[in-house]
Design a protein around this motif. Sequence first.
Motif, mmCIF file in Angstrom:
data_model
loop_
_atom_site.group_PDB
_atom_site.id
_atom_site.type_symbol
_atom_site.label_atom_id
_atom_site.label_comp_id
_atom_site.label_asym_id
_atom_site.label_seq_id
_atom_site.Cartn_x
_atom_site.Cartn_y
_atom_site.Cartn_z
ATOM 1 N N VAL A 53 0.776 -0.795 -0.200
ATOM 2 C CA VAL A 53 0.001 -0.092 -0.023
ATOM 3 C C VAL A 53 0.747 1.065 -0.319
ATOM 4 C CG1 VAL A 53 -1.333 1.092 1.322
ATOM 5 C CG2 VAL A 53 -2.051 -1.339 0.808
ATOM 6 N N ALA A 54 2.338 1.181 0.953
ATOM 7 C CA ALA A 54 3.341 2.473 1.375
ATOM 8 C C ALA A 54 3.422 2.973 -0.271
ATOM 9 C CB ALA A 54 4.287 2.151 1.968
ATOM 10 N N VAL A 57 1.070 4.502 -3.288
ATOM 11 C CA VAL A 57 1.168 5.837 -3.059
ATOM 12 C C VAL A 57 2.613 6.363 -3.041
ATOM 13 C CG1 VAL A 57 1.682 7.497 -1.147
ATOM 14 C CG2 VAL A 57 0.027 5.321 -0.138
ATOM 15 N N VAL A 60 1.433 6.647 -6.545
ATOM 16 C CA VAL A 60 0.895 7.301 -7.673
ATOM 17 C C VAL A 60 1.466 8.471 -7.285
ATOM 18 C CG1 VAL A 60 -1.631 8.952 -6.709
ATOM 19 C CG2 VAL A 60 -1.349 6.195 -6.542
ATOM 20 N N ARG A 61 1.916 8.870 -6.254
ATOM 21 C CA ARG A 61 2.733 10.564 -6.374
ATOM 22 C C ARG A 61 3.220 10.742 -7.359
ATOM 23 N NH1 ARG A 61 3.033 13.474 -2.443
ATOM 24 N NH2 ARG A 61 5.938 13.801 -2.622
ATOM 25 N N TRP A 71 10.794 8.722 0.010
ATOM 26 C CA TRP A 71 9.636 7.212 -0.872
ATOM 27 C C TRP A 71 10.444 6.277 -1.000
ATOM 28 C CZ3 TRP A 71 5.311 7.261 1.128
ATOM 29 C CH2 TRP A 71 4.570 8.344 1.191
#
Length: 139
Positions: A53-54, A57, A60-61, A71
């Motif tokens: 899930v991380a 993210v 998406v970013r 990240w």
Amino acid sequence: MSRRAWFGLAALVAWTAFLWLNRLANAWGSEDESTADKVVSTVLAGVLLALAVAAMVVLVRTWRHPLTAGWARVLQVFAGVTVAVWAVRIPAIFLADHELAFEVVHAVLGIVAIVLAVGVWRTATPVAGGSPRGPDRTR
């Protein structure tokens, strides 16, 4: 992040979700596994799914923004945990009492995860501030 690296990360996220959601279903649907074994499988799957899930993210970013060092470190943790889990799990599967076909299938599943994780690690490491070839010995 290049498109190739982005799709490699997407593949690792999808592969991780596929593997560990199936593991959860198999564990809790099994009458042969103890409750303790089911809990261990759930915790392990939960950790890997949370990391996936991380990583989603990050996906998406990074669709429109560059990968940041923070990240990139998240991706390194995801990749590192993936490799560590399968480095333990593959030999454990072969040492347990399973049929050869089961062992081969699970080894292939793990090897695919490891290959994808290594690709993610190689993408993340330069951004996270590390050298893919190890520490700089010239300083």
